[in-house]
Every structure is written in C-alpha cells, then in structure tokens.
Motif scaffolding. Structure first.
Motif, mmCIF file in Angstrom:
data_model
loop_
_atom_site.group_PDB
_atom_site.id
_atom_site.type_symbol
_atom_site.label_atom_id
_atom_site.label_comp_id
_atom_site.label_asym_id
_atom_site.label_seq_id
_atom_site.Cartn_x
_atom_site.Cartn_y
_atom_site.Cartn_z
ATOM 1 N N UNK A 30 37.192 53.286 43.232
ATOM 2 C CA UNK A 30 38.173 52.595 43.004
ATOM 3 C C UNK A 30 39.374 52.855 44.468
ATOM 4 N N UNK A 31 40.371 53.550 44.093
ATOM 5 C CA UNK A 31 41.520 53.861 44.237
ATOM 6 C C UNK A 31 41.690 54.271 45.764
ATOM 7 N N UNK A 32 40.841 54.725 45.872
ATOM 8 C CA UNK A 32 40.146 55.281 47.541
ATOM 9 C C UNK A 32 39.512 54.127 48.606
ATOM 10 N N UNK A 33 38.976 52.869 47.744
ATOM 11 C CA UNK A 33 38.363 51.620 48.447
ATOM 12 C C UNK A 33 39.775 51.217 49.147
ATOM 13 N N UNK A 34 40.868 50.738 48.576
ATOM 14 C CA UNK A 34 42.024 49.887 49.235
ATOM 15 C C UNK A 34 43.443 50.705 49.216
ATOM 16 N N UNK A 35 43.441 51.319 48.659
ATOM 17 C CA UNK A 35 44.158 52.244 48.676
ATOM 18 C C UNK A 35 45.836 51.954 47.280
ATOM 19 N N UNK A 36 44.885 50.963 46.222
ATOM 20 C CA UNK A 36 45.798 50.087 45.145
ATOM 21 C C UNK A 36 45.530 51.578 44.018
ATOM 22 N N UNK A 37 46.565 51.879 43.535
ATOM 23 C CA UNK A 37 46.631 53.022 42.784
ATOM 24 C C UNK A 37 45.903 52.233 41.056
ATOM 25 N N UNK A 38 45.277 53.251 41.353
ATOM 26 C CA UNK A 38 44.540 52.441 39.745
ATOM 27 C C UNK A 38 44.699 53.385 39.046
ATOM 28 N N UNK A 39 44.960 53.324 37.167
ATOM 29 C CA UNK A 39 44.454 54.149 36.279
ATOM 30 C C UNK A 39 44.016 55.207 36.429
ATOM 31 N N UNK A 40 43.946 56.452 36.485
ATOM 32 C CA UNK A 40 42.512 57.519 36.076
ATOM 33 C C UNK A 40 41.810 56.882 35.014
ATOM 34 N N UNK A 41 42.651 56.659 33.907
ATOM 35 C CA UNK A 41 41.463 56.382 32.961
ATOM 36 C C UNK A 41 40.469 55.158 33.103
ATOM 37 N N UNK A 42 40.999 54.290 33.262
ATOM 38 C CA UNK A 42 40.261 53.061 34.473
ATOM 39 C C UNK A 42 38.956 53.611 35.503
ATOM 40 N N UNK A 43 39.677 54.247 35.855
ATOM 41 C CA UNK A 43 38.983 54.889 37.221
ATOM 42 C C UNK A 43 37.825 55.433 36.426
ATOM 43 N N UNK A 44 38.281 56.326 35.571
ATOM 44 C CA UNK A 44 37.017 57.501 35.247
ATOM 45 C C UNK A 44 36.079 56.806 34.553
ATOM 46 N N UNK A 45 36.155 55.606 33.627
ATOM 47 C CA UNK A 45 35.798 54.593 32.774
ATOM 48 C C UNK A 45 34.514 54.035 33.373
ATOM 49 N N UNK A 46 34.801 53.580 34.785
ATOM 50 C CA UNK A 46 34.445 52.970 35.735
ATOM 51 C C UNK A 46 33.347 53.381 36.126
ATOM 52 N N UNK A 47 33.990 54.445 37.080
ATOM 53 C CA UNK A 47 32.710 55.981 37.798
ATOM 54 C C UNK A 47 31.886 56.743 36.801
ATOM 55 N N UNK A 48 32.278 56.276 35.300
ATOM 56 C CA UNK A 48 31.493 57.368 34.074
ATOM 57 C C UNK A 48 29.837 56.057 34.166
ATOM 58 N N UNK A 49 30.543 55.000 34.564
ATOM 59 C CA UNK A 49 29.206 53.523 33.763
ATOM 60 C C UNK A 49 28.816 53.647 35.284
ATOM 61 N N UNK A 50 28.767 54.734 36.237
ATOM 62 C CA UNK A 50 28.216 54.654 37.515
ATOM 63 C C UNK A 50 26.704 55.873 37.200
ATOM 64 N N UNK A 51 27.456 56.955 36.828
ATOM 65 C CA UNK A 51 26.634 57.787 36.970
ATOM 66 C C UNK A 51 24.738 58.195 37.446
ATOM 67 N N UNK A 52 24.782 58.174 38.086
ATOM 68 C CA UNK A 52 22.920 57.741 38.192
ATOM 69 C C UNK A 52 21.872 58.078 36.772
ATOM 70 N N UNK A 53 22.467 59.712 36.612
ATOM 71 C CA UNK A 53 22.245 59.897 35.373
ATOM 72 C C UNK A 53 22.197 58.897 34.223
ATOM 73 N N UNK A 54 21.022 58.017 33.357
ATOM 74 C CA UNK A 54 22.242 57.586 32.217
ATOM 75 C C UNK A 54 22.549 58.519 31.003
ATOM 76 N N UNK A 55 21.831 60.009 30.947
ATOM 77 C CA UNK A 55 22.716 60.711 30.346
ATOM 78 C C UNK A 55 24.217 60.920 29.913
ATOM 79 N N UNK A 56 24.605 60.213 31.447
ATOM 80 C CA UNK A 56 26.162 60.971 31.681
ATOM 81 C C UNK A 56 26.498 59.852 31.505
#
Length: 771
Positions: A657-683
């Motif tokens: 998200x931080x690279x889409x519109x240049x807005x600073x995003x909390x790393x923990x929030x970004x990490x939580x969202x990106x973890x949800x979007x893992x291709x493998x359900x195990x991750x």
C-alpha cells in the motif's frame, strides 16, 4: 486492549457446538434433492400429469409388449393347432376315400367285369370280333355299363360316390356312368391317372369337369367342380391293368371339412392346387362377387375361380389392381405352401382379398395340394388394439389435463404476482408498514419501514415477485437462517422472517443509517490508517464468530460492510449479506457446489482455482483486499478482462500500500494486510482472531481518534440530513451521501480520487454468473 479482544473472541467461541450440526442437519444430497424435488412439484402442478404420462407410457410399453407377445404366442399356437387338425382330418378323409375306392374295386364281380371289358377292347384293337376301326355297338356298351353299375351302385351309395369311370393303361375311358366320356382320353385326368397306373390309390384335388354335369343347384352345366377317389385294377399277375375312379362332390365333405377351420369372424381354411388355384370354397364369396373377383351370377362360387394372389391392396375397401390377376404375385402363404413349406406368419401379409392377415400353411405332396389357415390381422390383434386405444385415450386425457393445469398455473401465478405487487404498493407487509425504498438488487428490494406495534425503524428485505422460485426462496431462507444464528454486535441482526398471504417473502432486520465502505472510499478517498485498523478489527470480530461456527462468508467486500453511528458510538461496523455463506461441514461431505462464487475484485486464489476447497482463510484474503482498498483507494490489481484479473489473483503479488499512492503506512499494518494477501493459505493469518491480534499490535496513530470520528460524523450528518445512503448488502441506494468535496475534510487530508476498475468486476458471482 489485547486482553479485551481475546476475551471477546473466547466469548464468541463458547457458542453451543451442536449449532454446527443443526446448521448442516438435513443438508445431505438425498435430503436436498428430495426437498427441492418436492418444492418443484408443488410449484409446477402441471408436471404431475406429464409424470403420470411418462409412467403410463412406460407401463403401456411393457404391458403392450407383454400382451403382444402373449397374443402372438397364443395366436401362433392356435393357427398351428388348427392347421394340424385340418391337415390330419383331410389326410384321414383322403385315406378313407382311397380305402372305399379300393374296397369297391376289389369286389369280385367288379374286377371280373373290368377285366372282360379290357379283353374285349384289346380284341377290338387287334381286329377280332368286329372290323378294324369299328366301335363296340351301343347295346354292348350299355350292357357292360349296366352290369358294372349294378355291381357298384350299393357301395357307391354307401360312400356318397356320384359316378364312376374305368380307364385303361392308355388313359382311355372304357366305361363310365356318363356315356359321353367313353372312348375319350381326358387331359385333366392325366395327373392322378399316372399315379394310379403306378399301383397307388389316390384322391384327386377338385378340378373342372370335362363333360356337362349337374351343379349343387341341379343345373346342368360344364366345368362343374369334381374330384375322384381312384384305385388300380390288377390282373391275375397282380399287375395294374386299369384304373377305376369314383366321383365325389367337393362341396360336400371336402369343403365342409376345410370350412370347420374358421376362427372368429374373418378366419377361414382353404385349399390350393399346384397352380395356386383355390380348390375349396371361400367363406367370403359375397365379398368376392362385389369385388368382381368371381362372376355375379346364380350359383357362382370361389372354388376353381380364384387364385390366391396378392392384389396389392384391400379389395374390400375398393382397391383395384392396375394389372391383370394372372400377373399378380401369389400371396405370401400360398408362395410358401407351393414351395412345399409348413409355417406360420404373424406379420400381417395380404391375403387373396388384399386384407392383412396372419396365416399358417402346409403342403400335402401326395395330393399336390396346400392347406392355408388365416384370419384378418385386425381381428387377430383386436385385444391389443383395444388396449392401445385405452392407453392412447388416457395419454390424450393426461396431456389435456397437463395443458389445463399449466394454463391454470400461469393464471394463478399471474394473479399471485399481481397480489404481491398490490401488497407492496399498499405498503403493508404483515405487521410491517413500508415507508421508503432504500435499494434494489438482483434478487430483492429493501424498504425502510417499522413494526406496526413497536414503531421501531426496520429495514425490510423483500424477494422480488418475478424472482419467486424454489431456488430463490431457498437462498432467501438460507440467508435468514444463517444470519439469525449470529449474535456478534458487528453482524447485522435479523428481527423477523415471514410470508404474507399474497406470497411475498420478506425478512426484517435492523435499520442501518450509515455508509458502506465502497461508497466511503468512492466519495471520500483513502481512509486514515487508524480508522482502517478499527474497521478491520470489528470485521474480524464478526467473522470470527461465523468461522467458529464452521461458516465461510465467501463474499467479503466493501459493499457488504456498513459503517454506522450506533448508540452514541461512531464508526460502528456491521457485516452484511450472508446469502452466500457455506458450511464447512457441507464441504466435508462433498455436497457444496463446484461453481465459482464471490466478487472477482476480492476473491482468493483458491476460490478461483478450486471453489470447493475454500475455507476461513479465503475470507481472510478478501478482508486483506478490503483493507488494501481502504488504505489506497484502489483495488489490488488493474485488469482489462475478468480472466486477466483472475490470473493476477493467482500469480501476481500486489504492490504494498505504501508504494501505491506514496502515503506513509505503518509497517505493522502494511505487514498484516500483505500477510492476508499471501497466495498460500498457510502463510496467511489462520483465523480472524490472529489477524485481529496483529492489528492490535499496530502502533497508536494520531491520524484517527474518537474525537475525529465524532467530528466526521457530525459534519456529514448535517450534509446528508435529507440525503441518506442506506445499504443492506448489495441492495444500495447509492446517491444518498453527497459527493466528495474538493477541499480537505475531517478525515485529515484531501480526498484522493477512486481507482478505476473494470466494469462489472464489483458484481457478485453466483454459480458462475453475475448477480
């Protein structure tokens, strides 16, 4: 805060586990099929006559085949038996006539007289006694005939013989009761005389007389049907020297025996000679006269006048062949008999009258005669025809009934639809009063209303009158039954469910005077990180309860999540639209649909590749996509086609998200969202609770707080006092909230434009089709 969240999820997990069994009870393939089939037949009464038609047709087919086989077997047996009896009787009668002829020929006086006559004729032939070429004197002939007649008369009378002839080896008549025959060689006699001269007695088949004889009516005429029983006359050396024959009237015993073989109204037995000529009378002489087959005159009969030939059509129905009778082929039965065969045919070949008939035939080689027994096929198979007529009548009545019920069903359905529409127009729905139309979706419409007694504002969802079908009702009921089992404060509450007397299906739920997340971002741009965190945690709370009960939402998207102000609290989340919820226990029994369901923009890779395998982690992926959309104001992927979008979900890693519109995003929030979007359900986070804990660890942020939330709601409630955007799932009135302002607003910054998406990608997919 973490402890509060953990306690909350524990409370949600303490629901009675038996509920899981209750949710899936009766969901087996058999029970579903049975229920849906019963529902279908109740809705379509006109199907019952067609079902009865199919059952009756199947039954009729087997009954018809069984009865046909039974009739054919019985008919074949009857024809064979009758033919066998007729043949036996005829052979016995022939043997009796032969025996009678032999006994008369063996009388001492008869044999002596015949031998004397032969000697005298031989002397004449040798030129002795009288001049060569001279005939015996008439008085001598009369004397010999008189003596022979006196000897034969008693026996002839006893055996019903009506005349006699004596023939020498040259087949010349040397004595006869009819004097005109004496001295003649009669060609008609040659066939049977050859047999007798070889020492065998025989009986001739009927043939036309060579001289004038009296017919059965006493009229003297030529070619009267006649036949002979013949026996050889032997000398002292036991050599055949002459033949004596006794004339028989065929219309008496011969024809009478054949006429005993009559079955029903059209059955008959008749005989044919080696030329296919009928040598016995038909029982249909009157018809043959009318058809022109025999002459229309007094005493005209079919014997020796009709050949057993196939005319090519029914003479009885007026058909007339285009060629002469002699050019027509013999009937099937006659042809088979002339070939020396014995058999039975139930195929319905045409007989000599051109009428389809079943027949049996045989050939008597000693007498050069065939016997044919037949009966009209129409009469033979009359029981089967009656049965078919009954079945066809029933089929016709059933079809008429089906048509009548179908028309009646259409009329009733039309009246019911009009009644439902009238009930909605009247704004009365059971105990609920409808006020304002809030939204319209593919399956239903949502009204704002209130209970007539409690006066509480209520959202009432109606099943569209044109969509009232067993499958639509089942899905509608499924949504209610699932949602009313959920008690989480962030899941929309169901108050009531019912059906009006007019057949309008509805359910009442809490009225949400807020905005869905899709409209929120479309109008006000990306949301502050702090607000996103609070929204996602509340969604996790709702989903965790559903997941704990073994339910997968399958359609988590911004449009199905409402942001409200409730009970003095701001930004209260409500998760909506549980119409696509599926039980994991259904999956374990292999009973769920293999069709793709969900909204393409928010579908997990496994939902695209193997819809049957989705689980709670598929909802986690969708929730991650919702969080991404809230933070960036854009969907995960840009695509020009549905296939391309699906391929992105399967293979492509979205930009953080931080690279889409240049807005600073909390790393923990970004990490939580990106973890949800893992291709493998195990991750991914394995439960909604796990995700909530991750979100709880996001550092406090000043970009959103309670005061800012209250200020935002106060400002926008003033702006939208008369224009409210009210949503319940996909049933949205999208123009209620004002458009996004161009100046900074209370959310902490300028409004970013909404990302462009492919047309139609925001539509829910149900069974592979957009809804």
């Amino acid at each position: 805060m973490v402890s509060w969240l953990t306690g909350y999820f524990k409370h949600s997990n303490r629901q009675d586990k038996s509920l899981r069994g209750n949710l899936t009870f009766g969901q087996t393939t058999f029970s579903k099929t049975f229920r849906s089939t019963g529902q279908f037949f109740r809705q379509h009464l006109w199907i019952w006559p067609l079902v009865a038609f199919v059952i009756l047709a199947t039954l009729g087919y087997f009954v018809n085949r069984s009865i046909k086989h039974s009739i054919e077997g019985s008919l074949q047996s009857e024809l064979s038996t009758l033919l066998h009896v007729e043949r036996s009787m005829m052979e016995k009668w022939f043997q009796n006539q032969e025996s009678n002829a032999i006994s008369l020929a063996s009388l001492p006086g008869v044999r002596t007289a015949v031998l004397q006559m032969l000697d005298h004729h031989e002397a004449i032939a040798a030129g002795k006694g009288i001049g060569a070429g001279e005939k015996p004197r008439s008085e001598e002939i009369d004397e010999w005939n008189g003596k022979l007649k006196q000897l034969l008369l008693p026996g002839m009378s006893a055996h019903h013989f009506v005349g006699y002839i004596v023939v020498d080896r040259e087949q010349r008549v040397i004595a006869a009761q009819t004097k005109e025959l004496i001295g003649q060689v009669v060609p008609q006699y040659s066939t049977f005389l050859n047999t007798v001269m070889e020492g065998e007695s025989t009986v001739s088949v009927p043939f036309p007389s060579a001289v004038l004889l009296r017919d059965p009516n006493g009229v003297l005429r030529a070619e009267v049907p006649t036949m002979f029983a013949l026996s050889p006359v032997r000398n002292e050396d036991f050599q055949t020297v002459a033949c004596i024959g006794f004339r028989i009237r065929p219309e008496r015993e011969f024809t009478e025996i054949l006429q005993l073989g009559q079955m029903g109204e059209s059955g008959e037995t008749y005989a044919v000679d080696k030329n296919g000529l009928m040598v016995s009378n038909s029982r249909f002489d009157e018809q043959l006269i009318i058809s022109g087959l025999i002459p229309d005159r007094e005493g005209a009969v079919s014997i020796l006048n009709v050949q057993a030939r196939d005319p090519g059509g029914s003479l009885i129905d007026g058909y007339r062949p285009k060629v002469r009778r002699g050019d027509l082929p013999f009937t099937f039965a006659c042809t088979s008999a002339l070939e020396g065969k014995t058999g039975v045919s139930l195929e319905g070949h045409r007989n000599y009258r051109g009428v389809p008939a079943v027949s049996a035939w045989t050939w008597l080689p000693k007498y050069d005669m065939g016997i044919i027994t037949e009966i009209d096929a129409k009469e033979a198979f009359q029981p089967l025809s009656i049965l078919r007529w009954v079945f066809f009548s029933l089929f016709f009545l059933l079809i008429l009934t089906a048509v009548a019920i179908f028309v009646f069903t259409l009329v009733v359905a039309r009246m019911q639809q009009e009644a439902r529409e009238a009930a909605i127009e009247a704004k009365e729905l059971g105990q609920y009063r409808l006020e304002t139309l809030l939204g319209t979706g593919a399956m239903g419409v949502v009204y704002k209303g209130h209970h007539s007694m409690m006066r509480r504002p209520t959202a009432i969802k109606l099943l569209k009158s044109e969509n009232v079908s067993p499958s639509a009702i089942e899905r509608f009921e499924h949504e209610v039954q699932i949602t009313c089992q959920l008690n989480n404060p962030h899941t929309i509450a169901i108050y009531d469910y019912g059906r009006t007397p007019e057949g309008v299906f509805y359910y009442a739920m809490e009225f949400l005077d807020g905005i869905n997340l899709q409209s929120l971002v479309d109008r006000y741009g990306p949301q502050p990180a702090g607000r996103v965190v609070e929204i996602l945690k509340q969604i996790c709370s709702s989903l965790y309860e559903a997941h704990s009960l073994g339910l997968v939402h399958r359609d988590i998207k911004p449009a199905n999540i409402m942001l409200n102000r409730r009970g003095g609290e701001c930004d209260v989340v409500k998760v909506l639209d549980f119409g696509l919820v599926r039980s994991l226990e259904e999956d374990s029994h292999g009973e769920s649909s293999k069709a793709m369901t969900g909204t393409p923009m928010y579908m997990s890779p496994e939902a695209i590749q193997n819809p049957k395998s989705i689980d709670v982690r598929s909802d986690i992926y969708s929730l991650g996509a919702v969080g991404y959309f809230l933070l960036t104001g854009q969907s995960l992927f840009q695509a020009t086609s549905l296939g391309e979008l699906f391929q992105h979900h399967i293979d492509s890693v979205p930009l953080p998200p931080s690279q889409r519109n240049g807005v600073s995003v909390d790393p923990q929030l970004e990490g939580a969202i990106m973890a949800c979007l893992e291709k493998s359900r195990a991750n991914r986070p394995q439960t909604a609770k796990d995700l909530a804990i991750k979100l709880e660890l996001v550092a406090a942020n000043d970009d959103w707080c309670r005061e800012k939330a209250e200020a935002w709601w106060l400002q926008h409630e003033r702006e939208s006092r008369h224009e409210r955007d009210v949503s319940h799932g996909d049933d949205v009135q999208r123009s209620s909230w004002p458009s996004a302002p161009s100046s900074p607003v209370a959310n902490g910054g300028p409004v970013a434009p909404s990302a462009k998406t492919v047309s139609g990608f925001e539509t829910t997919m149900v069974h592979g089709e957009s809804e």
